[in-house]
Design a protein around this motif. Structure first.
Motif, PDB file in Angstrom:
ATOM      1  N   CYS A 117       0.864  -1.194   0.000  1.00  0.00           N
ATOM      2  CA  CYS A 117       0.000   0.000   0.000  1.00  0.00           C
ATOM      3  C   CYS A 117       0.904   1.250   0.000  1.00  0.00           C
ATOM      4  CB  CYS A 117      -0.883  -0.002   1.251  1.00  0.00           C
ATOM      5  SG  CYS A 117      -1.812   1.541   1.446  1.00  0.00           S
ATOM      6  N   ALA A 118       0.689   2.120  -0.989  1.00  0.00           N
ATOM      7  CA  ALA A 118       1.572   3.286  -1.161  1.00  0.00           C
ATOM      8  C   ALA A 118       1.479   4.233   0.034  1.00  0.00           C
ATOM      9  CB  ALA A 118       1.207   4.018  -2.445  1.00  0.00           C
ATOM     10  N   TYR A 119       0.333   4.280   0.671  1.00  0.00           N
ATOM     11  CA  TYR A 119       0.160   5.199   1.818  1.00  0.00           C
ATOM     12  C   TYR A 119       0.904   4.672   3.044  1.00  0.00           C
ATOM     13  CZ  TYR A 119      -3.432   6.722  -1.371  1.00  0.00           C
ATOM     14  OH  TYR A 119      -4.082   7.144  -2.496  1.00  0.00           O
ATOM     15  N   PHE A 120       0.996   3.357   3.149  1.00  0.00           N
ATOM     16  CA  PHE A 120       1.775   2.741   4.232  1.00  0.00           C
ATOM     17  C   PHE A 120       3.257   3.113   4.074  1.00  0.00           C
ATOM     18  CE2 PHE A 120       4.433  -1.022   5.321  1.00  0.00           C
ATOM     19  CZ  PHE A 120       4.251  -1.037   6.688  1.00  0.00           C
ATOM     20  N   ALA A 121       3.722   3.100   2.825  1.00  0.00           N
ATOM     21  CA  ALA A 121       5.152   3.375   2.569  1.00  0.00           C
ATOM     22  C   ALA A 121       5.490   4.862   2.677  1.00  0.00           C
ATOM     23  CB  ALA A 121       5.529   2.853   1.183  1.00  0.00           C
ATOM     24  N   ASP A 122       4.474   5.705   2.672  1.00  0.00           N
ATOM     25  CA  ASP A 122       4.703   7.160   2.682  1.00  0.00           C
ATOM     26  C   ASP A 122       4.650   7.680   4.115  1.00  0.00           C
ATOM     27  OD1 ASP A 122       4.890   9.842   2.026  1.00  0.00           O
ATOM     28  OD2 ASP A 122       2.742  10.021   1.568  1.00  0.00           O
ATOM     29  N   ALA A 123       5.701   7.360   4.881  1.00  0.00           N
ATOM     30  CA  ALA A 123       5.683   7.718   6.313  1.00  0.00           C
ATOM     31  C   ALA A 123       5.645   9.225   6.524  1.00  0.00           C
ATOM     32  CB  ALA A 123       6.915   7.130   6.996  1.00  0.00           C
ATOM     33  N   ALA A 124       6.166   9.985   5.552  1.00  0.00           N
ATOM     34  CA  ALA A 124       6.263  11.440   5.747  1.00  0.00           C
ATOM     35  C   ALA A 124       4.934  12.139   5.489  1.00  0.00           C
ATOM     36  CB  ALA A 124       7.328  12.003   4.817  1.00  0.00           C
ATOM     37  N   GLY A 125       4.075  11.568   4.626  1.00  0.00           N
ATOM     38  CA  GLY A 125       2.937  12.361   4.178  1.00  0.00           C
ATOM     39  C   GLY A 125       1.550  11.754   4.321  1.00  0.00           C
ATOM     40  N   SER A 126       1.418  10.453   4.634  1.00  0.00           N
ATOM     41  CA  SER A 126       0.082   9.840   4.612  1.00  0.00           C
ATOM     42  C   SER A 126      -0.308   9.274   5.972  1.00  0.00           C
ATOM     43  CB  SER A 126       0.043   8.702   3.585  1.00  0.00           C
ATOM     44  OG  SER A 126       0.344   9.185   2.306  1.00  0.00           O
ATOM     45  N   ARG A 127      -1.630   9.285   6.196  1.00  0.00           N
ATOM     46  CA  ARG A 127      -2.143   8.659   7.422  1.00  0.00           C
ATOM     47  C   ARG A 127      -2.291   7.163   7.168  1.00  0.00           C
ATOM     48  NH1 ARG A 127      -7.621  10.802   8.530  1.00  0.00           N
ATOM     49  NH2 ARG A 127      -7.713  10.515   6.288  1.00  0.00           N
ATOM     50  N   CYS A 128      -1.946   6.353   8.145  1.00  0.00           N
ATOM     51  CA  CYS A 128      -2.002   4.899   7.957  1.00  0.00           C
ATOM     52  C   CYS A 128      -2.169   4.205   9.309  1.00  0.00           C
ATOM     53  CB  CYS A 128      -0.724   4.422   7.264  1.00  0.00           C
ATOM     54  SG  CYS A 128      -0.601   2.632   7.191  1.00  0.00           S
ATOM     55  N   ASN A 129      -3.283   3.496   9.450  1.00  0.00           N
ATOM     56  CA  ASN A 129      -3.540   2.774  10.701  1.00  0.00           C
ATOM     57  C   ASN A 129      -2.596   1.606  10.924  1.00  0.00           C
ATOM     58  OD1 ASN A 129      -5.774   4.281  11.619  1.00  0.00           O
ATOM     59  ND2 ASN A 129      -7.129   3.235  10.156  1.00  0.00           N
ATOM     60  N   LYS A 130      -1.984   1.130   9.858  1.00  0.00           N
ATOM     61  CA  LYS A 130      -1.054   0.004  10.005  1.00  0.00           C
ATOM     62  C   LYS A 130       0.282   0.516  10.574  1.00  0.00           C
ATOM     63  CE  LYS A 130      -1.078  -3.431   6.767  1.00  0.00           C
ATOM     64  NZ  LYS A 130      -1.423  -4.609   7.585  1.00  0.00           N
ATOM     65  N   ARG A 131       0.689   1.693  10.159  1.00  0.00           N
ATOM     66  CA  ARG A 131       1.906   2.293  10.721  1.00  0.00           C
ATOM     67  C   ARG A 131       1.654   2.848  12.104  1.00  0.00           C
ATOM     68  NH1 ARG A 131       2.716   6.713   8.481  1.00  0.00           N
ATOM     69  NH2 ARG A 131       1.897   6.494   6.391  1.00  0.00           N
ATOM     70  N   PRO A 133      -1.547   2.944  14.602  1.00  0.00           N
ATOM     71  CA  PRO A 133      -2.947   2.588  14.887  1.00  0.00           C
ATOM     72  C   PRO A 133      -3.746   3.807  15.356  1.00  0.00           C
ATOM     73  CG  PRO A 133      -1.448   0.996  15.843  1.00  0.00           C
ATOM     74  CD  PRO A 133      -0.586   2.094  15.290  1.00  0.00           C
ATOM     75  N   GLY A 134      -4.937   3.976  14.758  1.00  0.00           N
ATOM     76  CA  GLY A 134      -5.812   5.081  15.160  1.00  0.00           C
ATOM     77  C   GLY A 134      -5.559   6.372  14.419  1.00  0.00           C
ATOM     78  N   SER A 135      -4.584   6.409  13.522  1.00  0.00           N
ATOM     79  CA  SER A 135      -4.257   7.686  12.857  1.00  0.00           C
ATOM     80  C   SER A 135      -5.124   7.944  11.625  1.00  0.00           C
ATOM     81  CB  SER A 135      -2.777   7.713  12.464  1.00  0.00           C
ATOM     82  OG  SER A 135      -2.498   6.716  11.509  1.00  0.00           O
ATOM     83  N   GLY A 136      -5.795   6.897  11.100  1.00  0.00           N
ATOM     84  CA  GLY A 136      -6.609   7.056   9.885  1.00  0.00           C
ATOM     85  C   GLY A 136      -6.004   6.284   8.731  1.00  0.00           C
ATOM     86  N   CYS A 137      -6.750   6.280   7.613  1.00  0.00           N
ATOM     87  CA  CYS A 137      -6.320   5.503   6.453  1.00  0.00           C
ATOM     88  C   CYS A 137      -6.531   6.338   5.195  1.00  0.00           C
ATOM     89  CB  CYS A 137      -7.132   4.212   6.371  1.00  0.00           C
ATOM     90  SG  CYS A 137      -6.924   3.337   4.807  1.00  0.00           S
ATOM     91  N   ASP A 138      -5.445   6.781   4.581  1.00  0.00           N
ATOM     92  CA  ASP A 138      -5.579   7.614   3.387  1.00  0.00           C
ATOM     93  C   ASP A 138      -5.887   6.806   2.135  1.00  0.00           C
ATOM     94  OD1 ASP A 138      -5.471  10.103   4.454  1.00  0.00           O
ATOM     95  OD2 ASP A 138      -3.305  10.372   4.227  1.00  0.00           O
ATOM     96  N   ALA A 139      -5.814   5.472   2.227  1.00  0.00           N
ATOM     97  CA  ALA A 139      -6.198   4.671   1.051  1.00  0.00           C
ATOM     98  C   ALA A 139      -7.705   4.766   0.813  1.00  0.00           C
ATOM     99  CB  ALA A 139      -5.793   3.215   1.243  1.00  0.00           C
ATOM    100  N   LEU A 140      -8.477   4.860   1.907  1.00  0.00           N
ATOM    101  CA  LEU A 140      -9.934   4.951   1.767  1.00  0.00           C
ATOM    102  C   LEU A 140     -10.261   6.276   1.088  1.00  0.00           C
ATOM    103  CD1 LEU A 140     -10.911   3.544   5.262  1.00  0.00           C
ATOM    104  CD2 LEU A 140     -11.108   2.389   3.051  1.00  0.00           C
ATOM    105  N   GLY A 141     -10.879   6.188  -0.071  1.00  0.00           N
ATOM    106  CA  GLY A 141     -11.132   7.395  -0.846  1.00  0.00           C
ATOM    107  C   GLY A 141      -9.949   7.773  -1.719  1.00  0.00           C
ATOM    108  N   GLY A 142      -8.869   7.008  -1.662  1.00  0.00           N
ATOM    109  CA  GLY A 142      -7.676   7.300  -2.461  1.00  0.00           C
ATOM    110  C   GLY A 142      -7.475   6.270  -3.566  1.00  0.00           C
ATOM    111  N   PHE A 143      -6.208   5.968  -3.845  1.00  0.00           N
ATOM    112  CA  PHE A 143      -5.859   5.034  -4.922  1.00  0.00           C
ATOM    113  C   PHE A 143      -5.939   3.607  -4.372  1.00  0.00           C
ATOM    114  CE2 PHE A 143      -2.606   2.543  -7.183  1.00  0.00           C
ATOM    115  CZ  PHE A 143      -3.041   2.714  -8.485  1.00  0.00           C
TER     116      PHE A 143
END
Ligand code: FAD
Ligand code: SF4
Length: 307
Positions: A117-131, A133-143
């Motif tokens: 997941c590209a958002y998981f790999a983007d530690a500097a710019g994307s929200r990711c619950n896998k990185r 927990p509880g921060s949100g998920c930028d994949a939802l509504g994204g690519f």
């Protein structure tokens, strides 16, 4: 990159001891972990190299095969025992990555590789619950072209990226692990956790537990098998969807069948519903279409998932 210490485990017990130290992570071929360290997604302060663990590939007394966790992916794919008894596994491994990466990647690392997941790999710019927990998920509504349509949760729709593990799921592989409580064996279909609200906890491994081997039981479906992978480029690309399937026929009917899907779920997805729909049926196009319908009835398509 965070500075880290490096040590090499001489045995599985040594790996267990070293992995128990604070900030430690196991290092296989490094083809996934080192990338994630460079991106700031993983920040271990100690790396415990486990490429010195067993890489033996040998027949078991039951007629199956055992594979040491440090065996390189290319060695598994090329091994005469695997090519003779589990050609589906060879095909699946060879459908992944590149020759150079397969030469480095280990069996343990392949099982434990993280999502693409590209958002998981983007530690500097994307929200990711896998990185986080509880921060949100930028994949939802994204690519979401590479994301899950089966078994996902509201917190995470990432897929497990491995080709090898899809064949392992179809072959009923068992994962042998060593932890503080000793050795245990986990069926691969129970090895990965559902993401639920903690997508950061991906497997049933407890902290410090090390994969030491894979066991493949004898397979009645190995002779008639297929591994198919649909991807955006002919090579060097992860699966949009992949299928590992094997059948055994008797008197024109499907006696045994194993099907697993890749690229569509947080774990290699064993298609139990499709298998149940096919057992006892004649192998017709209609029967296979009905089996696919049965399996995908519970799918939740994402806007970007087109094959
Ligand atoms: C450009 C590129 C393309 C790729 N394309 C594909 C593809 O098409 N299909 C595919 O399936 N894969 C693909 N891959 C992924 C590749 O298969 C994985 O990177 C590889 O299998 C990881 O193995 P490794 O030994 O290098 O793991 P590492 O990077 O060393 O480790 C990965 C994870 O496993 C953990 N780990 C390692 N060994 C153990 C152990 N014994 N017990 C417990 N945990 C352990 C590590 O701590 C880490 O978290 C690609 C990779 C790249 C870079
Ligand atoms: S799908 Fe999962 S891995 Fe990807 S951004 Fe969302 S939480 Fe992170």
């Amino acid at each position: 990159m965070t500075p880290f210490d490096y040590s090499r485990a001489a045995s599985a017990a040594d790996a267990l001891r070293l992995a128990g130290q604070s900030g430690a992570m196991l290092l296989g071929g490094g083809t996934n972990l080192v990338d994630l360290m460079r991106k700031g997604v993983e920040r271990p302060t100690r790396l415990v190299d486990v490429t010195g663990l067993s890489r033996e590939i040998a027949e078991t007394p039951e007629g199956g095969v055992t594979i040491g966790a440090a065996a390189r992916n290319s060695a598994v794919a090329a091994h005469p025992l695997i090519r003779a008894h589990y050609p589906m596994l060879s095909r699946a491994i060879l459908a992944g990555a590149s020759a150079q990466i397969r030469n480095m990647a280990t069996v343990g690392g392949n099982l434990m590789q993280r999502t693409r997941c590209a958002y998981f790999a983007d530690a500097a710019g994307s929200r990711c619950n896998k990185r986080e927990p509880g921060s949100g998920c930028d994949a939802l509504g994204g690519f979401t072209r590479y994301h899950a349509i089966l078994g996902a949760s509201e917190a995470c729709v990432a897929t497990h990226p491995s080709d090898m593990c899809v064949a392992l799921a179809a072959l009923d592989a068992q994962v042998k692990v060593l932890g503080a409580e000793g050795e245990r064996t986990v069926p691969i279909v129970e090895f990965y956790r559902a993401p639920d609200d903690r997508p950061d906890i991906e497997t049933v491994l407890t902290p410090g537990e090390t994969i030491v081997a894979l066991e493949l039981p004898p397979s009645s479906v190995a002779a008639r098998f297929a591994y198919r992978k649909v991807r955006d480029r002919a090579s060097y690309a992860f699966a949009l969807v992949s299928v590992a399937a094997g059948v055994e026929l008797r008197n024109g009917r499907i006696e045994a069948v194993r099907i697993a899907l890749g690229g569509v779920a947080p774990r290699p997805w064993r298609a139990f519903k499709a298998e149940a729909a096919l057992r006892g049926e004649a192998p017709t196009a209609e029967a296979f279409a009905a089996a696919a319908e049965a399996e995908l009835a519970g799918a939740a398509p994402l806007p970007g998932k087109r094959v």
